[in-house]
Design a protein around this motif. Sequence first.
Motif: not given
Length: 706
Positions: A570-575
Amino acid sequence: MAEVSPTTGAPATPRRTRDWRRIALRTLAGIVGTLFLAWLILFVTKGRFLKGTFERIASSQSGRTVRVAGDFQLYFNPIDLKFLGEGLSVSNPGWAGGGNLFEAKKLDSSTATLTFLFGRRRVNWLELDGARADLHWDAARKRNTWTFGDPNKPGKKLDLPIVRAGTFRDTRIRYRDPQFLLDGNFTLDTVQTSDAQFAGAIRATGQGTVRGRPFRLTGQLQSPDATIRGGQNQLTARIEVARSVAILAGTLPGPTELDGSNLAVRLRGRNLSDVFAVLGIVTPDTRTYRLTGRMTKDGPDWKFTRLKGVFGDSDLAGSLTVTQREPRLLLTADLTSRTLDIVDMSAFVGYDLERVEAQGAAGVIERAGGAPRLLPDAKLNVEALRNFDAKVRYKVASVRARSLPVSDVDLTLDLNDRLLKLSPLTFAMARGNVASDVVIDARRRPAVTDYDIRLSPTPMGRLLAGWGVEEAGTSGTVKARVKLTGTGDTVHDSLASSNGRIAIILPAGSFWTRNVQLSELDLGTFAQKMFEGRLKEPVRINCGLIGFTVRSGVAAADPILIDTQKNVMIGRGGFSFRNESIDLAVRADSKRFSLFAGQSPVGIGGYFASPRYSVISPELLGRAGAGLGLAVVATPLAGVLAFVDPGDAKGAACGPILAGATARAQRTKDGEARDDVGRGTTAKAEDGRSNRGERKEQRKKFLGIF
């Protein structure tokens, strides 16, 4: 009985006939005598007394002011019309702003009178000394200075009579064409002819500007004798303009006619876009180029066929046509390249070609505010797009580039009044296919760009081969879609303001165990594999989705969710497209019990041009501290408890994943709503909520707000 006179009732016709014949003969003799007398008077006086009459009639019929400052002669010699005018001038029409269309110190001619009656217009002798001609079109290119009569009448092409013999000294011509912003001055060398034979080739030189760029021209008609007999005109010319040189050789149907021409063209220079800019057409920059082909003019069409050559380290072939039409030029082209070098392609997407050529891959990276920038920032030339429309088909067999397996490029470009469509743009990549439609609406200011890019299922092993992944043991595929709409006149600006969605989907397949375990940071499993010597044992990927929702140029994980045989990642955050910064955290939860498992997110930060990976995260350091505390207080074995993974990760339902659904639509295998994939925001916490400190930090990273 009375006697009848023998003449009574006799016919009088013969006498009357004789009277009419006599009258006709006398009339004819009078006409001939009058004509002879007029001819004799003209011949003796050379017609000098007609100077004023000539000026009045010529001015009235042409709609111009015609003057002869010096000697004037107009008579028949004996049948051909002899004309001499010294200091002859013919004014420009009123709309031209003054000046003279034609003037000469001396014009002496002998014209075959009967040829003018039958439309052939042959001049047996012509002497020009100090001739000057001012030929130009009006701003709308509807009228020209050499079409006489009604000043509003559409302009005709320049049609010169056949000259059998003569002398031309100090002849200069100025030509102006607003459509090409052309202003040129041309000089003819002294030319002498005798008995329909020229003493040599007719040579000319010229210089001026075209669209603000200086040019020089040298040329010659090598078959002037054929020219005066109405035959083929052998032309050679050299034109230098815009850091390029064009060599023309071939035939013209007439000395001033380009329609129906058949010319071989050799073109070379530093940048092919400079040549198109002369025509008012915008194209990407190129490196040094060489081209050969054929050129002809067919009405409004300038046709270039059998094109073949190179630009930079790429080849080019095909044909193109430039059509002069209103309100804009039309460029039609069908071009192909067997090989397109990646350096030459860089200008097509807006990179600085000279930087890329000099620095290689590093040349695409620039610094902005101290941070590296990867997205191209070249501005779209909106004003130039007003000048032309285009319909272009371009095919490329292969792209020469390391780590970029691209081939079979097929681009259809359509430009209509500043609405630019790259649709479709397709190419093969690592045995997959990319189909895209990019529409740039420069009618709106700033320009609005729609991106729709689709990757069909593509083998991951082949796609990522340049990034250390081998095909052996990797059977997984990847498909993707990018759909964004942004505003701005550069690629960077349009993406920095964009809204939309990015979805990368991983259907079922396998991937190298070593790669997966390294990303999981599962120390126990990796140690077991290392001791068993089976580092390349494939791990099953059930399904995966790397999805982002983009709002005002900031992309939030929505979601990053990959379900494998042994774990759930699972990944979270952004760019941010604004400053190209990245702030992501990827965590792997095991489906199986593992004694040595870090169970801590792997951080991905930095920028597009220089990403950073953080394996030792604060969370992992905290767990390491807890383990150390347990080891000190209790026993060393108790310290291991901090790294125990109970293996309680919930498997993912692959339906929403494979559909590219957002985080809110994701489910577990049991059909329950997932609470560990965030809420489509850039928050990195499991519940999708960000604290004040994280929000402040991400505003700094993504928006550049300090």
